[in-house]
Scaffold this active site. Structure first.
Site, mmCIF file in Angstrom:
data_model
loop_
_atom_site.group_PDB
_atom_site.id
_atom_site.type_symbol
_atom_site.label_atom_id
_atom_site.label_comp_id
_atom_site.label_asym_id
_atom_site.label_seq_id
_atom_site.Cartn_x
_atom_site.Cartn_y
_atom_site.Cartn_z
ATOM 1 N N GLY C 27 -50.570 -20.336 -60.348
ATOM 2 C CA GLY C 27 -51.185 -20.252 -61.667
ATOM 3 C C GLY C 27 -52.228 -21.328 -61.867
ATOM 4 N N ASN C 28 -53.195 -21.031 -62.713
ATOM 5 C CA ASN C 28 -54.295 -21.955 -62.955
ATOM 6 C C ASN C 28 -55.041 -21.536 -64.208
ATOM 7 O OD1 ASN C 28 -55.982 -19.725 -61.694
ATOM 8 N ND2 ASN C 28 -54.828 -20.438 -59.922
ATOM 9 N N SER C 44 -56.463 -27.044 -56.186
ATOM 10 C CA SER C 44 -55.595 -26.091 -55.478
ATOM 11 C C SER C 44 -54.302 -26.745 -54.985
ATOM 12 C CB SER C 44 -56.353 -25.527 -54.271
ATOM 13 O OG SER C 44 -55.553 -24.601 -53.569
ATOM 14 N N GLY C 45 -53.178 -26.094 -55.260
ATOM 15 C CA GLY C 45 -51.907 -26.480 -54.643
ATOM 16 C C GLY C 45 -51.410 -27.861 -55.017
ATOM 17 N N SER C 73 -58.983 -24.633 -57.247
ATOM 18 C CA SER C 73 -58.059 -23.518 -57.033
ATOM 19 C C SER C 73 -58.677 -22.447 -56.154
ATOM 20 C CB SER C 73 -57.701 -22.903 -58.392
ATOM 21 O OG SER C 73 -57.108 -21.637 -58.204
ATOM 22 N N SER C 74 -57.876 -21.882 -55.255
ATOM 23 C CA SER C 74 -58.412 -20.814 -54.394
ATOM 24 C C SER C 74 -58.845 -19.608 -55.227
ATOM 25 C CB SER C 74 -57.366 -20.411 -53.353
ATOM 26 O OG SER C 74 -56.179 -20.000 -53.985
ATOM 27 N N ASP C 75 -58.364 -19.509 -56.463
ATOM 28 C CA ASP C 75 -58.750 -18.389 -57.325
ATOM 29 C C ASP C 75 -60.044 -18.666 -58.104
ATOM 30 O OD1 ASP C 75 -56.505 -16.711 -56.727
ATOM 31 O OD2 ASP C 75 -55.272 -18.092 -57.894
ATOM 32 N N HIS C 94 -54.598 -17.681 -65.204
ATOM 33 C CA HIS C 94 -53.935 -16.818 -64.221
ATOM 34 C C HIS C 94 -52.513 -17.332 -64.026
ATOM 35 C CE1 HIS C 94 -52.988 -14.510 -60.722
ATOM 36 N NE2 HIS C 94 -53.142 -15.498 -59.862
ATOM 37 N N HIS C 96 -48.361 -16.042 -62.448
ATOM 38 C CA HIS C 96 -47.497 -15.030 -61.834
ATOM 39 C C HIS C 96 -46.234 -14.904 -62.690
ATOM 40 C CE1 HIS C 96 -49.194 -14.870 -57.461
ATOM 41 N NE2 HIS C 96 -50.152 -15.230 -58.292
ATOM 42 N N HIS C 168 -50.689 -7.818 -57.685
ATOM 43 C CA HIS C 168 -50.862 -9.252 -57.790
ATOM 44 C C HIS C 168 -50.195 -9.769 -59.088
ATOM 45 C CE1 HIS C 168 -53.868 -12.741 -56.867
ATOM 46 N NE2 HIS C 168 -52.791 -13.194 -57.453
ATOM 47 N N TYR C 226 -54.893 -12.417 -91.377
ATOM 48 C CA TYR C 226 -53.766 -13.183 -90.849
ATOM 49 C C TYR C 226 -54.213 -14.623 -90.623
ATOM 50 C CZ TYR C 226 -49.973 -14.551 -87.723
ATOM 51 O OH TYR C 226 -48.896 -15.196 -87.143
#
Lengths: 230, 230, 230, 230
Positions: C27-28, C44-45, C73-75, C94, C96, C168, C226
């Site tokens: 996630g990122n 990343s990571g 991030s790789s994304d 992003h 998971h 994904h 609202y």
């Protein structure tokens, strides 16, 4: 003035995320003072960590804001409708708690399968009919209250202290808003148990009347013997 | 006097919500002192954060309150019935933990599908028959104990340290109330695993006898080799 | 320089595990500064407890690293693709998250069954087609963005502030990255409700158009009422 | 001496309940020092809050206790069997995490349905055959290791860093025990996603080979580009 209902409404609103009943800002609680003809309710769309007794909005039973600079919850007319019609209640809670909302979305009542349920509701947890396009297009939140009242014709709201609004989510109530929070916790827990019980036994029938009577009445009414004497 | 069982019962009652087994005030734990012929049990309907060793209620094996100003749990007769009948146990726990209660409501035993289960129960987790209208109308909580005893004819309560009461929820027990809490945690976890295993493999059979023997007996009985020597 | 988007991206990345949306380092989140033509994104990571505003990586809209010693991030190319195409958004998230990812893996959109969903999406939560071997073999993460854009032909990304990438997981976005985090929380909650509603009512139809309009439009657009006035 | 593996094993054992993978005392982790021919492992049946680096038990690769006054985990022979056979690994983790155990009990591998799975396993998460009565009656825990090795004929244990033991629960491993913990977290999360995906799409096929290759290989092997350069 209104110190007590401000505190009660504030504490009830804070209790909802603590019990895991609220995601984001979905949900609200109100506490009524019937002698003064008003209730305190959460302001609309305000984060839970910014709430205080002071920013609860005081609304009278005609729907006018008596005290407060913030807009009250957009669901205020539903709270008002229920507080007006159900004279024995002192507070209302609305959540989108996950499992109860799943039943509401599916348009299904929660069947009464066991004593956990029977400790709180004297039968299934009812679901309203769907609202009509006319009801949705007019005073939507007030009509949400009306569709609940329609479902409750012939039902005692203290025997059935909550409802699922079709396509929407649960509302609960009680003699106090603290009790309405307790019922909201119970409804979520009962919903999860009920779905699992149905998965284990698809033809499962509702609890037997004598066991329902026993459990509901040992906690409620003149012959109750659960808890400490009041 | 009764200091030790007050402390044990208090700690066991507090452990239940900490393990996620309790919603609201559903649930209670008792700890027995067989030499003195008494047990300590949670007072009825008191919030968990108001419990103390001092407000545990001391009840004797005839059901009389020996010490305490609060009413004991309404489930006290069930605890007393089990403590009288199962001489090897030192404590009883009752919860409405969600997944185990779903099996109880469905009237289904929890099948023994794996070694997690076999570490605690020497077969399926039994479910009682439904109670009759007569049992419900008379001494309900005492009869709840009796229906458990009926199911346990021919079963060793230390080989099967818990039961699901039909339409109701689990009771567990052990040599100590701390052990009964441990079993209550295991039962909830086993229930969740079992439902998922059935969803993955609807025709799944119970664990093979040799693997059940291996796991149950490596933790229990004369040839146990799990844990540290006592 | 870039202090504000560093802080926004950092806070959004930290919010993801706090909301239970992230397991491990999946996630990122990214936050854009359109005036400066850059966005800040998670390295990343890197473990969540080692993140700081300072180690967010600053990338420009052509994909070049402007500031930062760590790999982004790789994304990152997926974020860049969305930020370029959806001009009204200020951040992308992003995750998971478990339930939304289950729908993505199954290749199924999340049907709109109730008002919780309708408060955030103006219809079902869309799912992309599967990516082709050629797309996977070439600039995979950039093509992940393109397959989202293909699905969004004719859709307003602010009416549908998220998507499930087939096989994904979800991506969400919003006017700010904080809003994209809020949508990510909602998507996970909506996914859980939807699966349960389908289990309760396998033939369940989508929410009626008039109720969808009511809920989406009372929170979004010119007639929204609202929350507090902005 | 053995300070480093004591610390690694201790930290890994503590990480398991923190990640929600452990109920009660089910589960254990070991860390190997191949140069010294030993591994550190959790003592048997000791509560998690009583663990320390000092009470980890040091066992050599022949199964003899080198240092420690407590019995090592009853699963020690399984750990030893895997550490001997899989030369590239530095630690082993065993849990009874709920969702993964549900698959193990059902005797079902976890199908690879998406990229979350593909980031960790180069295909389905394998399940062993059931153990025979003879294997169970003899050196049970050692034979548990052997039945894993039988399943792994032709599989690279670093491409498939875990397994479900039929009727039992998952074992995972990695270059370090910290990596084995990470895989254990991923396996639990993947199991939950997979069950939900199957419920949403009962005929769902495994992930396409090209997407599996892409995700597994961007994190593993010579062409990996995820995370920071080592």
């Amino acid at each position: 003035m209104y110190t007590e209902i401000r505190r009660e409404a504030y504490e009830a609103n804070l209790a909802l995320p603590r019990h895991g009943l609220i995601n984001l800002t979905f949900g609200n609680a109100s506490a009524a003072d019937r002698d003064k003809g008003v209730f305190a309710i959460k302001p609309s769309g305000v984060d839970y960590d910014e709430l205080s007794p002071e920013n609860m909005v005081i609304v009278d039973f005609d729907g006018k804001i008596v005290e407060g600079n913030l807009r009250p919850s957009s669901d205020t007319p539903t709270h008002r409708c229920l507080l007006l019609a159900f004279e024995g209640i002192g507070g209302v809670v609305h959540t989108h708690s996950t499992k109860a909302t799943a039943f509401a979305q599916a348009g299904k009542p929660i069947p009464n399968f066991g004593t956990t349920h029977a400790d709180y509701f004297y039968g299934e947890i009812p679901v309203t009919r769907k609202m009509t396009p006319e009801e949705i297009a007019s005073a939507y939140e007030w009509e949400t209250g009306n569709v609940i009242l329609e479902r409750f014709k012939g039902l005692n709201p203290l025997d059935f202290p909550g409802v699922l609004v079709n396509r929407h989510a649960p509302f609960t109530w009680g003699k106090s808003v603290a009790k309405a929070v307790e019922v909201a916790v119970a409804v979520e827990c009962i919903a999860e148990m009920a779905l699992m019980s149905m998965q284990l036994n698809p033809g499962l029938q509702a609890i037997e009347q004598e066991l329902l009577d026993k459990h509901f009445l040992r906690k409620h009414g003149a012959t109750a013997y659960y808890g400490q004497p009041e």
